[in-house]
Design a protein around this motif. Structure first.
Motif, short mmCIF file in Angstrom:
data_model
loop_
_atom_site.label_atom_id
_atom_site.label_comp_id
_atom_site.label_asym_id
_atom_site.label_seq_id
_atom_site.Cartn_x
_atom_site.Cartn_y
_atom_site.Cartn_z
N GLN A 14 0.84 -1.20 0.00
CA GLN A 14 0.00 0.00 0.00
C GLN A 14 0.88 1.25 0.00
N ALA A 15 0.44 2.28 -0.70
CA ALA A 15 1.12 3.57 -0.70
C ALA A 15 0.10 4.66 -0.44
N GLN A 16 0.44 5.59 0.45
CA GLN A 16 -0.43 6.72 0.75
C GLN A 16 0.39 8.00 0.61
N TYR A 17 -0.21 9.00 -0.04
CA TYR A 17 0.45 10.29 -0.21
C TYR A 17 -0.33 11.33 0.58
N PHE A 18 0.36 12.03 1.47
CA PHE A 18 -0.24 13.07 2.29
C PHE A 18 0.30 14.41 1.79
N SER A 19 -0.50 15.11 0.99
CA SER A 19 -0.03 16.32 0.32
C SER A 19 0.25 17.47 1.28
N ILE A 24 5.11 10.48 2.01
CA ILE A 24 4.58 9.27 1.39
C ILE A 24 4.79 8.14 2.39
N SER A 27 3.51 0.81 3.11
CA SER A 27 3.35 -0.23 4.12
C SER A 27 3.15 -1.59 3.48
N THR A 43 7.04 -0.76 7.33
CA THR A 43 6.47 0.56 7.05
C THR A 43 7.62 1.53 6.82
N THR A 45 8.29 5.63 5.71
CA THR A 45 7.76 6.96 5.42
C THR A 45 8.85 7.77 4.74
#
Length: 72
Positions: A14-19, A24, A27, A43, A45
């Motif tokens: 999984q990849a999440q981008y927090f602008s 980034i 996990s 994990t 970051t």
């Protein structure tokens, strides 16, 4: 993910981008490759503005990194 301007390639479940935070979060069996250097962890970051990785292992495992040194 592929981030050519920073020469970063990464795989994860999984990849999440927090602008807003400019980060980034990868996990799940994360593998990062940057200029021949590699990093593995559960994990990871990536803090974009700092150009820095923060890796966290899945207990009781460890983070693995391979860093290539340049001969001068």
């Amino acid at each position: 993910i592929y981030y050519p301007s920073r020469q970063i390639q990464a795989t994860a479940a999984q990849a999440q981008y927090f602008s807003r935070e400019r980060r980034i979060v990868l996990s799940g069996d994360v593998y990062v490759l940057q200029q021949g250097n590699s990093l593995r962890g559960e994990t990871v970051t990536y803090l974009i503005d700092e150009g820095r990785f923060v890796a966290i292992p899945q207990p009781p495992k460890q983070v693995q990194t391979i860093y290539l040194m340049q001969d001068r």
